[in-house]
Enzyme design. Structure first.
Site, PDB file in Angstrom:
ATOM      1  N   ILE A 108       0.857  -1.178   0.000  1.00 20.53           N
ATOM      2  CA  ILE A 108       0.000   0.000   0.000  1.00 20.53           C
ATOM      3  C   ILE A 108       0.897   1.233   0.000  1.00 20.53           C
ATOM      4  O   ILE A 108       1.759   1.367   0.868  1.00 20.53           O
ATOM      5  CB  ILE A 108      -0.936   0.007   1.233  1.00 20.53           C
ATOM      6  CG1 ILE A 108      -1.801  -1.246   1.238  1.00 20.53           C
ATOM      7  CG2 ILE A 108      -1.772   1.277   1.263  1.00 20.53           C
ATOM      8  CD1 ILE A 108      -2.560  -1.464   2.529  1.00 20.53           C
ATOM      9  N   CYS A 109       0.697   2.096  -0.964  1.00 23.43           N
ATOM     10  CA  CYS A 109       1.451   3.341  -1.091  1.00 23.43           C
ATOM     11  C   CYS A 109       2.953   3.039  -1.167  1.00 23.43           C
ATOM     12  O   CYS A 109       3.414   2.450  -2.128  1.00 23.43           O
ATOM     13  CB  CYS A 109       1.092   4.287   0.053  1.00 23.43           C
ATOM     14  SG  CYS A 109       1.610   5.988  -0.234  1.00 23.43           S
ATOM     15  N   LEU A 110       3.732   3.386  -0.155  1.00 24.21           N
ATOM     16  CA  LEU A 110       5.169   3.137  -0.167  1.00 24.21           C
ATOM     17  C   LEU A 110       5.476   1.635  -0.217  1.00 24.21           C
ATOM     18  O   LEU A 110       6.486   1.226  -0.787  1.00 24.21           O
ATOM     19  CB  LEU A 110       5.850   3.781   1.045  1.00 24.21           C
ATOM     20  CG  LEU A 110       7.373   3.767   1.056  1.00 24.21           C
ATOM     21  CD1 LEU A 110       7.945   4.512  -0.144  1.00 24.21           C
ATOM     22  CD2 LEU A 110       7.908   4.361   2.357  1.00 24.21           C
TER      23      LEU A 110
END
Length: 111
Positions: A77-79
């Site tokens: 998720i994201c990073l």
């Protein structure tokens, strides 16, 4: 997802920085390093959340590599997703310096 299949979710927290090779040698954290990897190896799936900055990023990349090589489901998720893209670029495409320009503005292989 665990509720949908009527299973109890057992969350195991792992500090991403503890998965980094230099954590073991630089900070004398050999026991924490080993414990973190034992937790990773016991997981049926891995969720790597977002974060900010470089702290623990290489541990997220190491987690993505472990999951890819061991066929363990990985949700970035994201990073965490960015770490997966960096890992794949470095290890499957052979772009050794692949990185996010957020961390390395001079990388020849921005991903």
């Amino acid at each position: 997802a665990s509720m949908a299949v009527e299973r109890k979710l057992d969350l195991i927290w792992v500090e991403a920085g503890h998965l980094e090779n230099d954590f073991e040698s630089d900070s004398g954290g050999e026991e924490e390093y080993k414990a973190a990897w034992e937790k990773m190896k016991s997981a049926d799936g891995v969720v790597v959340p977002g974060g900010f900055g470089t702290r623990g990023f290489n541990g997220k990349v190491a987690a993505a590599k472990f999951c890819r090589e061991s066929s363990v489901p990985y949700l970035g998720i994201c990073l965490g997703f960015q770490a997966m893209v960096v890992e794949y670029s470095r290890n499957m495409l052979g772009w050794e310096d692949a990185n996010s320009t957020e961390f390395d503005e001079e990388t020849k292989n921005p991903v």
